[in-house]
Design an enzyme around this catalytic site. Structure first.
Site, PDB file in Angstrom:
ATOM      1  N   THR A 135       0.821  -1.207   0.000  1.00  0.00           N
ATOM      2  CA  THR A 135       0.000   0.000   0.000  1.00  0.00           C
ATOM      3  C   THR A 135       0.859   1.263   0.000  1.00  0.00           C
ATOM      4  O   THR A 135       1.975   1.265   0.528  1.00  0.00           O
ATOM      5  CB  THR A 135      -0.904  -0.006   1.261  1.00  0.00           C
ATOM      6  OG1 THR A 135      -1.456   1.284   1.442  1.00  0.00           O
ATOM      7  CG2 THR A 135      -0.132  -0.363   2.527  1.00  0.00           C
ATOM      8  N   ASP A 136       0.285   2.343  -0.513  1.00  0.00           N
ATOM      9  CA  ASP A 136       0.990   3.631  -0.481  1.00  0.00           C
ATOM     10  C   ASP A 136       1.163   4.142   0.948  1.00  0.00           C
ATOM     11  O   ASP A 136       1.995   5.021   1.202  1.00  0.00           O
ATOM     12  CB  ASP A 136       0.270   4.680  -1.354  1.00  0.00           C
ATOM     13  CG  ASP A 136      -1.171   4.968  -0.936  1.00  0.00           C
ATOM     14  OD1 ASP A 136      -1.655   4.371   0.043  1.00  0.00           O
ATOM     15  OD2 ASP A 136      -1.810   5.821  -1.594  1.00  0.00           O
ATOM     16  N   GLU A 137       0.368   3.591   1.884  1.00  0.00           N
ATOM     17  CA  GLU A 137       0.438   4.117   3.260  1.00  0.00           C
ATOM     18  C   GLU A 137       1.796   3.884   3.916  1.00  0.00           C
ATOM     19  O   GLU A 137       2.120   4.535   4.904  1.00  0.00           O
ATOM     20  CB  GLU A 137      -0.659   3.485   4.130  1.00  0.00           C
ATOM     21  CG  GLU A 137      -2.044   3.807   3.628  1.00  0.00           C
ATOM     22  CD  GLU A 137      -3.112   3.766   4.721  1.00  0.00           C
ATOM     23  OE1 GLU A 137      -4.275   3.703   4.361  1.00  0.00           O
ATOM     24  OE2 GLU A 137      -2.776   3.804   5.908  1.00  0.00           O
ATOM     25  N   TYR A 160      -1.366  -0.165  11.311  1.00  0.00           N
ATOM     26  CA  TYR A 160      -1.609  -0.865  10.038  1.00  0.00           C
ATOM     27  C   TYR A 160      -0.446  -0.643   9.073  1.00  0.00           C
ATOM     28  O   TYR A 160       0.148  -1.598   8.561  1.00  0.00           O
ATOM     29  CB  TYR A 160      -2.924  -0.383   9.393  1.00  0.00           C
ATOM     30  CG  TYR A 160      -3.021  -0.717   7.918  1.00  0.00           C
ATOM     31  CD1 TYR A 160      -3.150  -2.042   7.490  1.00  0.00           C
ATOM     32  CD2 TYR A 160      -2.952   0.286   6.934  1.00  0.00           C
ATOM     33  CE1 TYR A 160      -3.215  -2.355   6.128  1.00  0.00           C
ATOM     34  CE2 TYR A 160      -3.022  -0.022   5.584  1.00  0.00           C
ATOM     35  CZ  TYR A 160      -3.149  -1.341   5.186  1.00  0.00           C
ATOM     36  OH  TYR A 160      -3.210  -1.649   3.851  1.00  0.00           O
ATOM     37  N   LYS A 164       2.339  -3.233   7.488  1.00  0.00           N
ATOM     38  CA  LYS A 164       2.518  -3.470   6.043  1.00  0.00           C
ATOM     39  C   LYS A 164       3.976  -3.180   5.650  1.00  0.00           C
ATOM     40  O   LYS A 164       4.572  -3.921   4.871  1.00  0.00           O
ATOM     41  CB  LYS A 164       1.569  -2.593   5.225  1.00  0.00           C
ATOM     42  CG  LYS A 164       0.106  -2.990   5.296  1.00  0.00           C
ATOM     43  CD  LYS A 164      -0.201  -4.374   4.733  1.00  0.00           C
ATOM     44  CE  LYS A 164      -0.074  -4.467   3.228  1.00  0.00           C
ATOM     45  NZ  LYS A 164      -0.491  -5.798   2.711  1.00  0.00           N
TER      46      LYS A 164
END
Ligand code: NAD
Ligand code: DAU
Length: 350
Positions: A135-137, A160, A164
């Site tokens: 994810t970009d997060e 989260y 990741k």
């Protein structure tokens, strides 16, 4: 005939990917494993249930014995790891399960795949690959300008995104240490059919239809970069086929919107299409999410130059398709939002 081991294929993006792949390719075998947490729903996969090239196995990605059995009994070519705890708000409440699945689960898949694919020291059966759907997060938060590129330093803020990023780093370590065949993809916010209605877009659609308040975190001006889920599936397929060993690919379609803009867009469509009493009066500003990232924005230049990927669905089209899907599938939302989810959601804004 290639064999895909897809994990988390009963969730939002995973189930869209399973449907996309079985529609696109006649000659693939696809094994979907999912532990069926609150976010996993076999109803998403009804249309492929009896497909001759498709198998579903309920298992946890941390279960070494079960995953090993799958490798023992099938000549798996690709592992595509979607399985994750995926909701930021839940990670703030209970980080541990995020580490369990997103870090330990990833490590278990890497270990088992490495064991079964090894043919010599740092040598693997040809054509095998592990794909980590990330994810970009993991890149953190942007200011008013600039984009995330693949070389943007990782700077996760929520439990989260930290979990990741940890999973990604483990995948990178396997590529760097053991020359293990991998790719990592980092996509922006997805929307589309089968998304669990704890996430912004389906939550707003669902609450509008039930005339419940629409909780806007903080000032509503946080920005997300939205991509229609099928475009994400298309990109992953391209990375599986042509991604270069060890590389990371960012996926996004330059479609940045503030949260309040997304919410007002949905209200407008539902107001015109369904019920004139669905209005902006439903909007309720609530306490901000802790550590709330301000802006995400993906630079997709690498995947578009290297693999020729471009999104097919513009936001204006995708959001209407999505709203229509939720209108036509209200039972789906009702089924998935009973039980544990209902309690969680009801208590959340008290
Ligand atoms: P989701 O929560 O809808 O689905 C996750 C699926 O994984 C569920 O079916 C769940 O049952 C399964 N699962 C969870 N823990 C498991 C375990 N221990 N073993 C086996 N299965 C397990 O998530 P999603 O939104 O579809 O996201 C899929 C992946 O894509 C995640 O890795 C997420 O980080 C990533 N991603 C999501 C987005 C997005 O906007 N939703 C964007 C970029 C990347
Ligand atoms: O960027 C990719 C990520 O997108 C994925 O990795 C995550 O798995 C996925 O959940 C998503 O994370 P976000 O936190 O961006 O998505 P969410 O739908 O939870 O929230 C989107 C934005 O809307 C965010 O700024 C918080 C805000 N929000 C969310 C909810 C649920 C609200 O204002 N009100 C809400 O009720």
């Amino acid at each position: 005939m290639k064999t895909y081991l897809v994990t988390g294929g009963a969730g939002f993006i995973g189930s869209n990917f399973v449907l996309y792949m079985l529609k696109k390719y006649d000659a693939i075998k696809l094994i979907n494993i999912d532990s069926l947490t609150y976010a996993g729903n076999l109803e998403n996969l009804k249309e492929v249930e009896g497909h001759p090239n498709y198998t579903f196995v309920q298992t946890d990605i941390r279960d070494e014995k079960k995953i090993s059995e799958l490798f023992e009994n099938n000549d798996i070519d690709y592992v595509v790891n979607f399985a994750a705890e995926s909701h930021v708000d839940r990670s703030i409440e209970n980080p541990s399960v995020f580490v369990e699945t997103n870090v330990n689960g990833t490590l278990n898949l890497l270990n088992v795949a490495k064991k079964y694919w090894t043919i010599g020291e740092d040598q693997y059966k040809p054509g095998k690959k592990y794909i980590q759907v990330s994810t970009d997060e993991v890149y953190g938060s942007l200011g008013d300008t600039g984009y995330f590129t693949e070389s943007t330093p990782l700077d996760p803020h929520s439990p989260y995104s930290a979990s990741k990023a940890s999973g990604d780093l483990m995948v990178k370590a396997y590529a760097d240490t053991y020359k293990f065949p991998v790719n990592i993809t980092r996509c922006s916010n997805n929307y589309g059919p089968y998304q669990f209605p704890e996430k912004l877009i389906p939550l707003v659609i669902n609450n509008c239809l039930n005339k419940e308040s629409l909780p806007v975190y903080g000032d509503g001006l946080n920005i997300r970069d939205w991509l229609y889920v099928e475009d994400h599936c298309k990109a992953i397929d391209m990375v599986i086929n042509d991604g270069k060993q060890g590389e990371v690919y960012n996926i996004g379609g330059h479609n940045e919107r503030t949260n309040i803009d997304i919410i007002k867009t949905i209200i407008k469509h539902l107001n015109e299409k369904v019920d004139a009493s669905i209005t902006e009066d439903l909007i309720t500003y609530v306490k901000d999410r802790k550590g709330h990232d301000r802006r995400y924005g993906i630079d997709p230049q690498k995947i578009s130059d290297a693999l020729g990927w471009l999104p097919d669905t513009a936001f204006e089209e995708g959001i209407i398709k999505t709203i229509d899907w939720y209108l036509e599938n209200r039972e789906w939302t009702q089924n998935i939002t009973s039980g544990e989810y209902k309690d969680y959601y009801t208590n959340m804004y008290k």
